[in-house]
Design a protein around this motif. Structure first.
Motif, mmCIF file in Angstrom:
data_model
loop_
_atom_site.group_PDB
_atom_site.id
_atom_site.type_symbol
_atom_site.label_atom_id
_atom_site.label_comp_id
_atom_site.label_asym_id
_atom_site.label_seq_id
_atom_site.Cartn_x
_atom_site.Cartn_y
_atom_site.Cartn_z
ATOM 1 N N ILE A 1 -3.649 -11.248 -15.240
ATOM 2 C CA ILE A 1 -2.665 -11.135 -16.312
ATOM 3 C C ILE A 1 -3.396 -11.244 -17.643
ATOM 4 O O ILE A 1 -4.162 -12.187 -17.868
ATOM 5 C CB ILE A 1 -1.588 -12.226 -16.194
ATOM 6 N N ASP A 2 -3.174 -10.293 -18.517
ATOM 7 C CA ASP A 2 -3.887 -10.188 -19.785
ATOM 8 C C ASP A 2 -3.457 -11.282 -20.771
ATOM 9 O O ASP A 2 -2.388 -11.890 -20.642
ATOM 10 C CB ASP A 2 -3.578 -8.818 -20.391
ATOM 11 N N CYS A 3 -4.298 -11.514 -21.765
ATOM 12 C CA CYS A 3 -3.947 -12.398 -22.870
ATOM 13 C C CYS A 3 -2.927 -11.687 -23.763
ATOM 14 O O CYS A 3 -2.735 -10.477 -23.660
ATOM 15 C CB CYS A 3 -5.201 -12.766 -23.664
ATOM 16 N N PRO A 4 -2.241 -12.405 -24.665
ATOM 17 C CA PRO A 4 -1.191 -11.781 -25.482
ATOM 18 C C PRO A 4 -1.728 -10.704 -26.428
ATOM 19 O O PRO A 4 -2.882 -10.748 -26.854
ATOM 20 C CB PRO A 4 -0.612 -12.961 -26.282
ATOM 21 N N TYR A 5 -0.868 -9.751 -26.753
ATOM 22 C CA TYR A 5 -1.168 -8.721 -27.750
ATOM 23 C C TYR A 5 -1.516 -9.411 -29.083
ATOM 24 O O TYR A 5 -0.902 -10.406 -29.437
ATOM 25 C CB TYR A 5 0.065 -7.835 -27.920
ATOM 26 N N PRO A 6 -2.545 -8.902 -29.794
ATOM 27 C CA PRO A 6 -3.289 -7.647 -29.620
ATOM 28 C C PRO A 6 -4.715 -7.859 -29.098
ATOM 29 O O PRO A 6 -5.651 -7.204 -29.559
ATOM 30 C CB PRO A 6 -3.317 -7.100 -31.042
ATOM 31 N N CYS A 7 -4.899 -8.752 -28.156
ATOM 32 C CA CYS A 7 -6.258 -9.132 -27.756
ATOM 33 C C CYS A 7 -6.993 -8.043 -26.994
ATOM 34 O O CYS A 7 -8.219 -8.031 -26.955
ATOM 35 C CB CYS A 7 -6.205 -10.398 -26.901
ATOM 36 N N ASP A 8 -6.279 -7.111 -26.355
ATOM 37 C CA ASP A 8 -6.899 -6.145 -25.456
ATOM 38 C C ASP A 8 -7.263 -4.856 -26.201
ATOM 39 O O ASP A 8 -6.393 -4.047 -26.542
ATOM 40 C CB ASP A 8 -5.948 -5.845 -24.303
ATOM 41 N N SER A 9 -8.541 -4.659 -26.426
ATOM 42 C CA SER A 9 -9.005 -3.479 -27.174
ATOM 43 C C SER A 9 -9.041 -2.221 -26.321
ATOM 44 O O SER A 9 -9.285 -1.123 -26.824
ATOM 45 C CB SER A 9 -10.405 -3.739 -27.740
ATOM 46 N N THR A 10 -8.810 -2.337 -25.005
ATOM 47 C CA THR A 10 -8.852 -1.152 -24.132
ATOM 48 C C THR A 10 -7.487 -0.469 -24.003
ATOM 49 O O THR A 10 -7.375 0.556 -23.339
ATOM 50 C CB THR A 10 -9.350 -1.527 -22.721
ATOM 51 N N CYS A 11 -6.465 -1.031 -24.627
ATOM 52 C CA CYS A 11 -5.108 -0.479 -24.489
ATOM 53 C C CYS A 11 -4.987 0.931 -25.061
ATOM 54 O O CYS A 11 -5.661 1.271 -26.042
ATOM 55 C CB CYS A 11 -4.092 -1.377 -25.200
ATOM 56 N N THR B 1 -13.286 -5.784 -16.591
ATOM 57 C CA THR B 1 -14.186 -4.661 -16.285
ATOM 58 C C THR B 1 -13.633 -3.694 -15.239
ATOM 59 O O THR B 1 -14.347 -2.785 -14.816
ATOM 60 C CB THR B 1 -15.580 -5.142 -15.823
ATOM 61 N N LYS B 2 -12.384 -3.825 -14.826
ATOM 62 C CA LYS B 2 -11.843 -2.918 -13.824
ATOM 63 C C LYS B 2 -10.713 -2.079 -14.400
ATOM 64 O O LYS B 2 -9.804 -2.588 -15.062
ATOM 65 C CB LYS B 2 -11.328 -3.695 -12.610
ATOM 66 N N THR B 3 -10.773 -0.780 -14.126
ATOM 67 C CA THR B 3 -9.670 0.104 -14.480
ATOM 68 C C THR B 3 -8.528 -0.113 -13.497
ATOM 69 O O THR B 3 -8.678 -0.776 -12.460
ATOM 70 C CB THR B 3 -10.096 1.575 -14.410
ATOM 71 N N ILE B 4 -7.378 0.476 -13.800
ATOM 72 C CA ILE B 4 -6.241 0.375 -12.884
ATOM 73 C C ILE B 4 -6.588 0.997 -11.537
ATOM 74 O O ILE B 4 -6.291 0.431 -10.477
ATOM 75 C CB ILE B 4 -5.002 1.058 -13.494
ATOM 76 N N ALA B 5 -7.236 2.163 -11.551
ATOM 77 C CA ALA B 5 -7.611 2.826 -10.298
ATOM 78 C C ALA B 5 -8.540 1.953 -9.462
ATOM 79 O O ALA B 5 -8.387 1.856 -8.243
ATOM 80 C CB ALA B 5 -8.280 4.172 -10.599
ATOM 81 N N ASP B 6 -9.511 1.306 -10.106
ATOM 82 C CA ASP B 6 -10.423 0.418 -9.388
ATOM 83 C C ASP B 6 -9.667 -0.756 -8.772
ATOM 84 O O ASP B 6 -9.894 -1.126 -7.613
ATOM 85 C CB ASP B 6 -11.503 -0.126 -10.337
ATOM 86 N N ALA B 7 -8.776 -1.360 -9.568
ATOM 87 C CA ALA B 7 -8.051 -2.536 -9.092
ATOM 88 C C ALA B 7 -7.149 -2.194 -7.908
ATOM 89 O O ALA B 7 -7.127 -2.915 -6.898
ATOM 90 C CB ALA B 7 -7.226 -3.127 -10.232
#
Length: 417
Positions: A396-406, A376-382
């Motif tokens: 650290i994110d899960c492996p591709y293609p799990c991240d729908s916000t990319c 729930t955090k953007t790069i700017a927030d983090a």
């Protein structure tokens, strides 16, 4: 990486809500890369010199020529069409050069004039072609008047006379070829809606024109080529100029395969970089290996925030062999190297599983309603939460293609970087 310097509490009452994402007309894609030197957690003095700043590098292919204005316009149109398709769920809208220009102006905000460090020429601190170094400075205001963010432009390297001669005729080798104004966006934006934690800081973009990541220092100039390998002197001259303009009073400062090993050894040899690389590294490894962050991070005492995509699109396309190499294997190797550095509590991490080469200087990836997120955090927030000690952040994110916000890069042209 963002080193954390001496700071005071952030008192901004701005409501943290990202603006609606809009397509950006072909801005360069960059990656926060590595800190130039280790340093103590204190205000910069510049005998050591700036002891807490970040090196943000856009890693272009080492020998690929800079595109012409017409090629950049075409790239703008292609990328704008692509992003409009993404933003509108498959509806393809055309984009004229005028629309691209309007989008560019709307999203990227204020343009900032170039400053040439003319006094540096007498000290031999010059670009590859002998022209003076340059930077763009947007003055801080309000509570940010004594805080500084220094962004070092990237653009690959030249590792021999041939590639340096090619570079000499472009903006990456000559300040004569640089735009007189550039737009500040993302982490360089001066608008709280787009950059909530750093919008009112003094923000600097140092132009890159030496081809050695500011490490070169060769006294002799070949009269036949007239190439100047003076990157370390350029860095010193620009820092001196900024200190004289108020950075010495900073309260906060943020300064972001065998073939590739041989390539960086060529960079170090051509530019005479070894004496300007950390001795703790060069005493045990070849100078070329000391361009790699994992060989320097352990010696850096300043707290760092490491932002990177686990599937960095430039590295996958230019270091690995497309069609033969395994991008998941690249991610595994990257995370292994990261783990070997340790994870002290003072360190920040934002490692997502996107196929992209920049996430700090483009507005749609830095802070917008559709920006990449981890928990729930953007790069700017983090980055803001970490820098101002509001909350630690190590994800650290899960492996591709799990991240729908990319915001994954899509290459219409195989030659695109």
């Amino acid at each position: 990486m963002i080193p954390k310097g001496k700071k005071r509490g952030h008192t901004s009452s701005h409501k943290r809500r990202g603006p609606a994402w809009k397509p950006n007309g072909g801005r360069p894609l960059c990656v926060l890369h590595r800190q130039r030197r280790g340093g103590e957690k204190k205000r910069p003095s510049l005998d050591g010199k700036l002891q807490a700043f970040a090196l943000f590098a856009c890693l272009s292919p080492p020998s690929r020529p800079v595109p012409s204005p017409r090629q950049e316009q075409r790239a703008c149109e292609i990328r704008s069409r692509r992003r409009i398709r993404m933003a509108n769920g498959g509806v393809c809208l055309s984009c004229s050069a005028l629309v691209c220009a309007l989008v560019f102006l709307t999203v990227d905000g204020d343009f900032v004039d170039i400053t040439y460090v003319a006094s540096a020429v007498a000290k031999g601190a010059v670009c590859l072609d002998g022209s003076p170094p340059a930077y763009h400075l947007a003055r801080g205001f309000g509570s940010g008047v004594n805080s500084w963010l220094v962004h070092f432009e990237g653009g690959g390297w030249c590792s021999n006379v041939t590639t340096c001669l090619q570079r000499k005729r472009t903006r990456l080798g000559s300040s004569k070829q640089m735009a007189k104004q550039i737009a500040f966006s993302g982490i360089l934006s001066n608008t709280p809606d787009y950059n909530p934690d750093f919008y009112n800081w003094n923000k600097v973009k140092v132009r890159y024109c030496d081809g050695s990541s500011f490490t070169g220092d060769v006294e002799k100039v070949d009269p036949a080529t007239k190439l100047h390998y003076r990157g370390a002197r350029v860095w010193q001259a620009v820092m001196d100029d900024l200190l004289a303009k108020g950075m010495n009073s900073a309260n906060n400062d943020i300064a972001g395969v065998e073939y590739i090993v041989a390539f960086f050894n060529g960079v170090a040899t051509t530019h005479g970089s070894a004496k300007n690389l950390p001795s703790a590294c060069t005493s045990r490894l070849s100078p070329g290996m000391c361009f790699f962050p994992q060989n320097e991070v352990k010696q850096i005492q300043t707290p760092l925030f490491i932002l990177n995509a686990a599937y960095d699109s430039w590295q996958v396309r230019n270091i690995l062999v497309p069609g033969f190499a395994d991008p998941h294997g690249f991610r595994d190797d990257f995370l292994k190297a990261l783990k070997e550095q340790g994870t002290p509590s003072t360190r920040g991490l934002f490692i997502n599983s996107c196929f992209v080469h920049c996430q700090s200087e483009t507005q749609e990836t830095w802070f917008a309603s559709g920006s990449p997120m981890l928990e729930t955090k953007t790069i700017a927030d983090a980055v803001g939460d970490w820098f101002y000690d509001r909350n630690p952040f190590q994800k650290i994110d899960c492996p591709y293609p799990c991240d729908s916000t990319c915001h994954n890069r899509i290459y219409d042209d195989p030659s695109e970087a």
